[in-house]
Design a protein around this motif. Structure first.
Motif, PDB file in Angstrom:
ATOM      1  N   LEU A  22       0.857  -1.173   0.000  1.00  0.00           N
ATOM      2  CA  LEU A  22       0.000   0.000   0.000  1.00  0.00           C
ATOM      3  C   LEU A  22       0.895   1.225   0.000  1.00  0.00           C
ATOM      4  CD1 LEU A  22      -2.590  -1.114   2.710  1.00  0.00           C
ATOM      5  CD2 LEU A  22      -2.928  -1.098   0.241  1.00  0.00           C
ATOM      6  N   HIS A  23       0.810   2.010  -1.053  1.00  0.00           N
ATOM      7  CA  HIS A  23       1.652   3.205  -1.211  1.00  0.00           C
ATOM      8  C   HIS A  23       3.137   2.861  -1.129  1.00  0.00           C
ATOM      9  CE1 HIS A  23      -1.772   5.830  -1.190  1.00  0.00           C
ATOM     10  NE2 HIS A  23      -2.207   5.261  -0.090  1.00  0.00           N
ATOM     11  N   GLY A  24       3.488   1.737  -1.707  1.00  0.00           N
ATOM     12  CA  GLY A  24       4.879   1.331  -1.744  1.00  0.00           C
ATOM     13  C   GLY A  24       5.395   0.705  -0.462  1.00  0.00           C
ATOM     14  N   HIS A  25       4.562   0.628   0.548  1.00  0.00           N
ATOM     15  CA  HIS A  25       4.967   0.033   1.819  1.00  0.00           C
ATOM     16  C   HIS A  25       4.423  -1.382   1.916  1.00  0.00           C
ATOM     17  CE1 HIS A  25       5.193   4.367   2.689  1.00  0.00           C
ATOM     18  NE2 HIS A  25       6.199   4.017   3.476  1.00  0.00           N
ATOM     19  N   GLY A  26       5.282  -2.292   2.258  1.00  0.00           N
ATOM     20  CA  GLY A  26       4.859  -3.671   2.434  1.00  0.00           C
ATOM     21  C   GLY A  26       4.176  -3.856   3.778  1.00  0.00           C
ATOM     22  N   THR A  27       3.101  -4.575   3.769  1.00  0.00           N
ATOM     23  CA  THR A  27       2.387  -4.901   5.002  1.00  0.00           C
ATOM     24  C   THR A  27       1.748  -6.266   4.818  1.00  0.00           C
ATOM     25  OG1 THR A  27       0.826  -4.064   6.661  1.00  0.00           O
ATOM     26  CG2 THR A  27       0.214  -3.772   4.343  1.00  0.00           C
ATOM     27  N   SER A  28       1.124  -6.751   5.834  1.00  0.00           N
ATOM     28  CA  SER A  28       0.436  -8.034   5.711  1.00  0.00           C
ATOM     29  C   SER A  28      -0.950  -7.913   6.316  1.00  0.00           C
ATOM     30  CB  SER A  28       1.229  -9.148   6.395  1.00  0.00           C
ATOM     31  OG  SER A  28       1.362  -8.884   7.775  1.00  0.00           O
ATOM     32  N   LEU A  29      -1.834  -8.699   5.761  1.00  0.00           N
ATOM     33  CA  LEU A  29      -3.218  -8.750   6.235  1.00  0.00           C
ATOM     34  C   LEU A  29      -3.554 -10.183   6.590  1.00  0.00           C
ATOM     35  CD1 LEU A  29      -5.015  -6.527   3.599  1.00  0.00           C
ATOM     36  CD2 LEU A  29      -4.792  -6.052   6.033  1.00  0.00           C
ATOM     37  N   ARG A  30      -4.226 -10.355   7.707  1.00  0.00           N
ATOM     38  CA  ARG A  30      -4.636 -11.684   8.150  1.00  0.00           C
ATOM     39  C   ARG A  30      -6.158 -11.723   8.160  1.00  0.00           C
ATOM     40  NH1 ARG A  30      -2.252 -15.906  11.206  1.00  0.00           N
ATOM     41  NH2 ARG A  30      -3.715 -16.922  12.611  1.00  0.00           N
ATOM     42  N   LEU A  31      -6.702 -12.560   7.287  1.00  0.00           N
ATOM     43  CA  LEU A  31      -8.146 -12.750   7.180  1.00  0.00           C
ATOM     44  C   LEU A  31      -8.442 -14.240   7.057  1.00  0.00           C
ATOM     45  CD1 LEU A  31      -9.026 -10.105   4.428  1.00  0.00           C
ATOM     46  CD2 LEU A  31      -9.445  -9.879   6.875  1.00  0.00           C
ATOM     47  N   GLU A  32      -9.659 -14.599   7.347  1.00  0.00           N
ATOM     48  CA  GLU A  32     -10.087 -15.973   7.149  1.00  0.00           C
ATOM     49  C   GLU A  32     -10.142 -16.270   5.647  1.00  0.00           C
ATOM     50  OE1 GLU A  32     -11.146 -14.499  11.036  1.00  0.00           O
ATOM     51  OE2 GLU A  32     -11.550 -13.662   9.060  1.00  0.00           O
ATOM     52  N   ALA A  33      -9.874 -17.521   5.292  1.00  0.00           N
ATOM     53  CA  ALA A  33      -9.809 -17.927   3.888  1.00  0.00           C
ATOM     54  C   ALA A  33     -11.078 -17.569   3.125  1.00  0.00           C
ATOM     55  CB  ALA A  33      -9.545 -19.434   3.797  1.00  0.00           C
ATOM     56  N   GLY A  34     -12.226 -17.708   3.763  1.00  0.00           N
ATOM     57  CA  GLY A  34     -13.483 -17.377   3.098  1.00  0.00           C
ATOM     58  C   GLY A  34     -13.551 -15.919   2.671  1.00  0.00           C
ATOM     59  N   PHE A  35     -13.010 -15.019   3.486  1.00  0.00           N
ATOM     60  CA  PHE A  35     -12.996 -13.601   3.114  1.00  0.00           C
ATOM     61  C   PHE A  35     -12.050 -13.347   1.945  1.00  0.00           C
ATOM     62  CE2 PHE A  35     -14.607 -13.056   7.518  1.00  0.00           C
ATOM     63  CZ  PHE A  35     -15.792 -12.400   7.202  1.00  0.00           C
TER      64      PHE A  35
END
Length: 101
Positions: A22-35
Protein backbone atom coordinates in the motif's frame (compact mmCIF):
# COMPACT_ATOMS: atom_id res chain seq x y z
CA UNK A 1 -30.62 -25.99 13.63
CA UNK A 2 -27.06 -24.91 12.79
CA UNK A 3 -25.95 -28.02 10.91
CA UNK A 4 -25.24 -26.13 7.69
CA UNK A 5 -22.94 -23.76 9.57
CA UNK A 6 -21.44 -26.26 12.00
CA UNK A 7 -20.57 -28.70 9.22
CA UNK A 8 -18.54 -26.30 7.11
CA UNK A 9 -14.97 -27.16 6.25
CA UNK A 10 -12.57 -25.69 8.85
CA UNK A 11 -10.37 -24.55 5.96
CA UNK A 12 -12.97 -21.87 5.18
CA UNK A 13 -12.35 -20.14 8.48
CA UNK A 14 -8.65 -20.85 8.82
CA UNK A 15 -6.68 -17.62 8.89
CA UNK A 16 -4.42 -16.71 6.00
CA UNK A 17 -1.83 -13.97 6.09
CA UNK A 18 -1.04 -12.31 2.79
CA UNK A 19 1.60 -9.72 1.98
CA UNK A 20 0.37 -6.60 0.17
CA UNK A 21 1.79 -3.23 -0.83
CA UNK A 22 0.00 0.00 0.00
CA UNK A 23 1.65 3.21 -1.21
CA UNK A 24 4.88 1.33 -1.74
CA UNK A 25 4.97 0.03 1.82
CA UNK A 26 4.86 -3.67 2.43
CA UNK A 27 2.39 -4.90 5.00
CA UNK A 28 0.44 -8.03 5.71
CA UNK A 29 -3.22 -8.75 6.24
CA UNK A 30 -4.64 -11.68 8.15
CA UNK A 31 -8.15 -12.75 7.18
CA UNK A 32 -10.09 -15.97 7.15
CA UNK A 33 -9.81 -17.93 3.89
CA UNK A 34 -13.48 -17.38 3.10
CA UNK A 35 -13.00 -13.60 3.11
CA UNK A 36 -10.00 -13.86 0.80
CA UNK A 37 -12.12 -15.83 -1.66
CA UNK A 38 -14.87 -13.21 -1.61
CA UNK A 39 -12.34 -10.40 -2.06
CA UNK A 40 -10.94 -12.24 -5.07
CA UNK A 41 -14.47 -12.47 -6.50
CA UNK A 42 -15.01 -8.74 -5.97
CA UNK A 43 -11.70 -7.89 -7.65
CA UNK A 44 -12.55 -10.18 -10.57
CA UNK A 45 -15.94 -8.49 -10.94
CA UNK A 46 -14.12 -5.15 -11.00
CA UNK A 47 -11.72 -6.51 -13.61
CA UNK A 48 -8.59 -5.85 -11.56
CA UNK A 49 -6.08 -7.97 -9.66
CA UNK A 50 -6.77 -8.37 -5.94
CA UNK A 51 -3.73 -6.26 -4.99
CA UNK A 52 -4.99 -3.35 -7.09
CA UNK A 53 -8.50 -3.64 -5.66
CA UNK A 54 -7.15 -3.55 -2.10
CA UNK A 55 -4.91 -0.56 -2.82
CA UNK A 56 -7.74 1.32 -4.55
CA UNK A 57 -10.16 0.64 -1.71
CA UNK A 58 -7.54 1.75 0.81
CA UNK A 59 -6.89 4.98 -1.11
CA UNK A 60 -10.58 5.79 -1.57
CA UNK A 61 -11.37 5.27 2.12
CA UNK A 62 -8.40 7.44 3.09
CA UNK A 63 -9.61 10.18 0.74
CA UNK A 64 -13.13 10.05 2.24
CA UNK A 65 -12.33 9.53 5.91
CA UNK A 66 -8.72 10.60 6.37
CA UNK A 67 -7.82 7.38 8.16
CA UNK A 68 -8.56 3.69 8.33
CA UNK A 69 -8.78 2.38 11.86
CA UNK A 70 -8.76 -1.33 11.04
CA UNK A 71 -8.27 -2.28 7.39
CA UNK A 72 -8.86 -6.00 8.01
CA UNK A 73 -12.25 -5.26 9.58
CA UNK A 74 -13.09 -2.92 6.71
CA UNK A 75 -12.34 -5.76 4.29
CA UNK A 76 -14.55 -8.22 6.16
CA UNK A 77 -17.45 -5.76 6.15
CA UNK A 78 -16.75 -5.00 2.47
CA UNK A 79 -17.28 -8.70 1.76
CA UNK A 80 -20.57 -8.71 3.64
CA UNK A 81 -21.71 -5.52 1.93
CA UNK A 82 -20.89 -6.97 -1.50
CA UNK A 83 -22.73 -10.22 -0.75
CA UNK A 84 -25.81 -8.31 0.42
CA UNK A 85 -25.75 -5.77 -2.44
CA UNK A 86 -24.58 -7.65 -5.55
CA UNK A 87 -27.36 -6.16 -7.69
CA UNK A 88 -26.36 -2.63 -6.70
CA UNK A 89 -22.71 -3.39 -7.37
CA UNK A 90 -23.51 -4.84 -10.80
CA UNK A 91 -25.56 -1.75 -11.69
CA UNK A 92 -22.78 0.64 -10.59
CA UNK A 93 -20.21 -1.39 -12.51
CA UNK A 94 -22.37 -1.34 -15.65
CA UNK A 95 -22.78 2.43 -15.32
CA UNK A 96 -19.01 2.88 -15.10
CA UNK A 97 -18.51 0.74 -18.18
CA UNK A 98 -21.07 2.80 -20.12
CA UNK A 99 -19.36 6.08 -19.14
CA UNK A 100 -15.94 4.70 -20.12
CA UNK A 101 -17.21 3.55 -23.53
Amino acid sequence: MCNIFASQDPATYACETRAIRLHGHGTSLRLEAGFWRILERIAAAEGVPLARFLATLHDEVLARRGEIGNFASLLRVTCLHWLENQDRHAAELAARVRVAA
